[in-house]
Motif scaffolding. Sequence first.
Motif, PDB file in Angstrom:
ATOM      1  N   THR A  68     -45.847   0.489  13.726  1.00  0.00           N
ATOM      2  CA  THR A  68     -45.367   1.796  13.282  1.00  0.00           C
ATOM      3  C   THR A  68     -44.157   2.242  14.093  1.00  0.00           C
ATOM      4  N   LEU A  69     -44.195   1.999  15.406  1.00  0.00           N
ATOM      5  CA  LEU A  69     -43.059   2.328  16.270  1.00  0.00           C
ATOM      6  C   LEU A  69     -41.803   1.576  15.824  1.00  0.00           C
ATOM      7  N   VAL A  70     -41.942   0.281  15.571  1.00  0.00           N
ATOM      8  CA  VAL A  70     -40.807  -0.531  15.126  1.00  0.00           C
ATOM      9  C   VAL A  70     -40.321  -0.060  13.763  1.00  0.00           C
ATOM     10  N   GLN A  71     -41.259   0.241  12.867  1.00  0.00           N
ATOM     11  CA  GLN A  71     -40.902   0.707  11.522  1.00  0.00           C
ATOM     12  C   GLN A  71     -40.140   2.026  11.585  1.00  0.00           C
ATOM     13  N   PHE A  72     -40.568   2.949  12.438  1.00  0.00           N
ATOM     14  CA  PHE A  72     -39.890   4.232  12.589  1.00  0.00           C
ATOM     15  C   PHE A  72     -38.485   4.044  13.171  1.00  0.00           C
ATOM     16  N   ALA A  73     -38.341   3.079  14.065  1.00  0.00           N
ATOM     17  CA  ALA A  73     -37.023   2.801  14.633  1.00  0.00           C
ATOM     18  C   ALA A  73     -36.076   2.303  13.545  1.00  0.00           C
ATOM     19  N   TYR A  74     -36.550   1.391  12.711  1.00  0.00           N
ATOM     20  CA  TYR A  74     -35.724   0.886  11.608  1.00  0.00           C
ATOM     21  C   TYR A  74     -35.383   1.994  10.614  1.00  0.00           C
ATOM     22  N   TYR A  75     -36.382   2.810  10.233  1.00  0.00           N
ATOM     23  CA  TYR A  75     -36.148   3.884   9.274  1.00  0.00           C
ATOM     24  C   TYR A  75     -35.130   4.886   9.810  1.00  0.00           C
ATOM     25  N   THR A  76     -35.211   5.186  11.112  1.00  0.00           N
ATOM     26  CA  THR A  76     -34.241   6.101  11.722  1.00  0.00           C
ATOM     27  C   THR A  76     -32.839   5.520  11.645  1.00  0.00           C
ATOM     28  N   MET A  77     -32.721   4.238  11.923  1.00  0.00           N
ATOM     29  CA  MET A  77     -31.422   3.574  11.846  1.00  0.00           C
ATOM     30  C   MET A  77     -30.886   3.601  10.415  1.00  0.00           C
ATOM     31  N   PHE A  78     -31.753   3.327   9.436  1.00  0.00           N
ATOM     32  CA  PHE A  78     -31.332   3.366   8.039  1.00  0.00           C
ATOM     33  C   PHE A  78     -30.907   4.778   7.642  1.00  0.00           C
ATOM     34  N   GLY A  79     -31.630   5.781   8.130  1.00  0.00           N
ATOM     35  CA  GLY A  79     -31.296   7.169   7.814  1.00  0.00           C
ATOM     36  C   GLY A  79     -29.944   7.576   8.361  1.00  0.00           C
ATOM     37  N   VAL A  80     -29.633   7.141   9.586  1.00  0.00           N
ATOM     38  CA  VAL A  80     -28.331   7.442  10.187  1.00  0.00           C
ATOM     39  C   VAL A  80     -27.213   6.799   9.369  1.00  0.00           C
ATOM     40  N   ILE A  81     -27.405   5.542   8.993  1.00  0.00           N
ATOM     41  CA  ILE A  81     -26.386   4.827   8.204  1.00  0.00           C
ATOM     42  C   ILE A  81     -26.167   5.516   6.863  1.00  0.00           C
ATOM     43  N   GLU A  82     -27.268   5.902   6.204  1.00  0.00           N
ATOM     44  CA  GLU A  82     -27.151   6.560   4.899  1.00  0.00           C
ATOM     45  C   GLU A  82     -26.445   7.906   5.022  1.00  0.00           C
ATOM     46  N   LYS A  83     -26.764   8.651   6.061  1.00  0.00           N
ATOM     47  CA  LYS A  83     -26.150   9.972   6.258  1.00  0.00           C
ATOM     48  C   LYS A  83     -24.646   9.838   6.507  1.00  0.00           C
ATOM     49  N   ILE A  84     -24.253   8.792   7.241  1.00  0.00           N
ATOM     50  CA  ILE A  84     -22.823   8.562   7.500  1.00  0.00           C
ATOM     51  C   ILE A  84     -22.109   8.153   6.215  1.00  0.00           C
ATOM     52  N   LEU A  85     -22.739   7.260   5.436  1.00  0.00           N
ATOM     53  CA  LEU A  85     -22.115   6.800   4.200  1.00  0.00           C
ATOM     54  C   LEU A  85     -21.957   7.929   3.187  1.00  0.00           C
ATOM     55  N   LYS A  86     -22.945   8.805   3.125  1.00  0.00           N
ATOM     56  CA  LYS A  86     -22.886   9.924   2.179  1.00  0.00           C
ATOM     57  C   LYS A  86     -22.083  11.103   2.711  1.00  0.00           C
ATOM     58  N   GLN A  87     -21.719  11.048   3.998  1.00  0.00           N
ATOM     59  CA  GLN A  87     -20.925  12.104   4.633  1.00  0.00           C
ATOM     60  C   GLN A  87     -21.555  13.479   4.429  1.00  0.00           C
ATOM     61  N   GLU A  88     -22.848  13.542   4.701  1.00  0.00           N
ATOM     62  CA  GLU A  88     -23.554  14.805   4.547  1.00  0.00           C
ATOM     63  C   GLU A  88     -23.269  15.735   5.717  1.00  0.00           C
ATOM     64  N   GLY A  89     -23.413  17.030   5.474  1.00  0.00           N
ATOM     65  CA  GLY A  89     -23.097  18.039   6.470  1.00  0.00           C
ATOM     66  C   GLY A  89     -24.224  18.269   7.462  1.00  0.00           C
ATOM     67  N   ASN A  90     -24.311  19.496   7.949  1.00  0.00           N
ATOM     68  CA  ASN A  90     -25.279  19.848   8.984  1.00  0.00           C
ATOM     69  C   ASN A  90     -26.693  19.945   8.427  1.00  0.00           C
ATOM     70  N   ARG A  91     -27.645  19.946   9.344  1.00  0.00           N
ATOM     71  CA  ARG A  91     -29.066  20.052   8.985  1.00  0.00           C
ATOM     72  C   ARG A  91     -29.340  21.412   8.339  1.00  0.00           C
ATOM     73  N   ARG A  92     -30.162  21.402   7.301  1.00  0.00           N
ATOM     74  CA  ARG A  92     -30.481  22.629   6.577  1.00  0.00           C
ATOM     75  C   ARG A  92     -31.875  23.159   6.897  1.00  0.00           C
ATOM     76  N   MET A  93     -32.818  22.266   7.092  1.00  0.00           N
ATOM     77  CA  MET A  93     -34.192  22.701   7.345  1.00  0.00           C
ATOM     78  C   MET A  93     -34.379  22.985   8.834  1.00  0.00           C
ATOM     79  N   PRO A  94     -35.143  24.033   9.203  1.00  0.00           N
ATOM     80  CA  PRO A  94     -35.359  24.352  10.619  1.00  0.00           C
ATOM     81  C   PRO A  94     -36.046  23.210  11.373  1.00  0.00           C
TER      82      PRO A  94
END
Length: 359
Positions: A68-94
């Motif tokens: 689970t730790l390894v899976q969360f690390a990969y998912y976090t990395m994928f999320g960062v890459i996707e956010k950069i590619l989509k050029q999304e703005g600041n966080r909306r949810m508290p």
Amino acid sequence: MSINGIRSGAETDKIKIQILCLDISNLQQNTQFILCTITIFIFFILYGYMQELIFTLDGFKPFGWYLTLVQFAYYTMFGVIEKILKQEGNRRMPMTIYLLLALLTLGTIGFSNSSLQYLNYPTQVIFKCCKLIPVLIGSIIIQGKRYGPLDFCAALLMCVGLTLFTLADSKISPNFNTKGVFVISMALLCDAIIGNVQEKNMKAYNASNSEVVLYSYGIGFIYIFIVMFLTGDLLTGFRFCSQYPVETYGYALIFSLTGYLGIQIVLTLVRTCGAFVAVTVTTCRKAVTIIISFLLFSKPFTFQYIWSGLLVVIGIYLNLYSKQHPFMFSDLEYKLGLFVHYFKHRPYSKIKGRIMTEV
């Protein structure tokens, strides 16, 4: 929307539809559906296969939480890459909400992974198919939703089918452990809560899917890293996995990537064809995953698996039917009230004459 749940051409033209960064908006609806279905089957079947394959490694079963730790690390990395590619703005949810979502996400995936230490993979999948039961209870408590009789009948069928499937597993599986039922039940409990919390807050703050994934898994990674570091399980898991880097980190990369991409395509299918079609496809995928699990991985089999699994499937489709044709207890009460009011206030002679005519 047409009868089969697929949107009309005018609707889909307004929405940019993508599969793995490929724009399929100009394709016909049937082609979009076929592409989404094929990719969902490919990714999630591979996801299930890799997950079960990892646990066939001799001595790996106690390290479900490290996976689970390894899976969360990969998912976090994928999320960062996707956010950069989509050029999304600041966080909306508290951030306070993400702290809760991360904890629930950790419980959902962590307990699900660790349950394979005690249960057969098909039994775990059947439990996941019955997510409706805790979700139904959670949405009533958290969001105050109301459900009709078909939803409760669906939940009852799932409970019966799940119980019979588990009993069959306990009879023929030499490694069956009731602790596994408790562990996977905890995963479903977290799943029920997280689904309602996500739905409520994503609507309130209009947060994107990539933002929710990034913060949920990123904070969840910090949670599990701290806990495993303090308990010493982090070093133990690292030492074991370092002996088999390909079978652990390599397989976990494929396992995590297919799961991440599969989620994105399911969301695309929901957007193009609707939730009813999406759930139907994912349910069929789970059935195929169970069949493949029995074919590729040696495990005991009994025909009780088949008909108890069918009860679960019937419950799922009864729940889907109720979403397409909602019927609440209040509707029944209203119709009964009209019926009683009609005979209570209609003159007796007219009622008698009508009954005589009808007879």
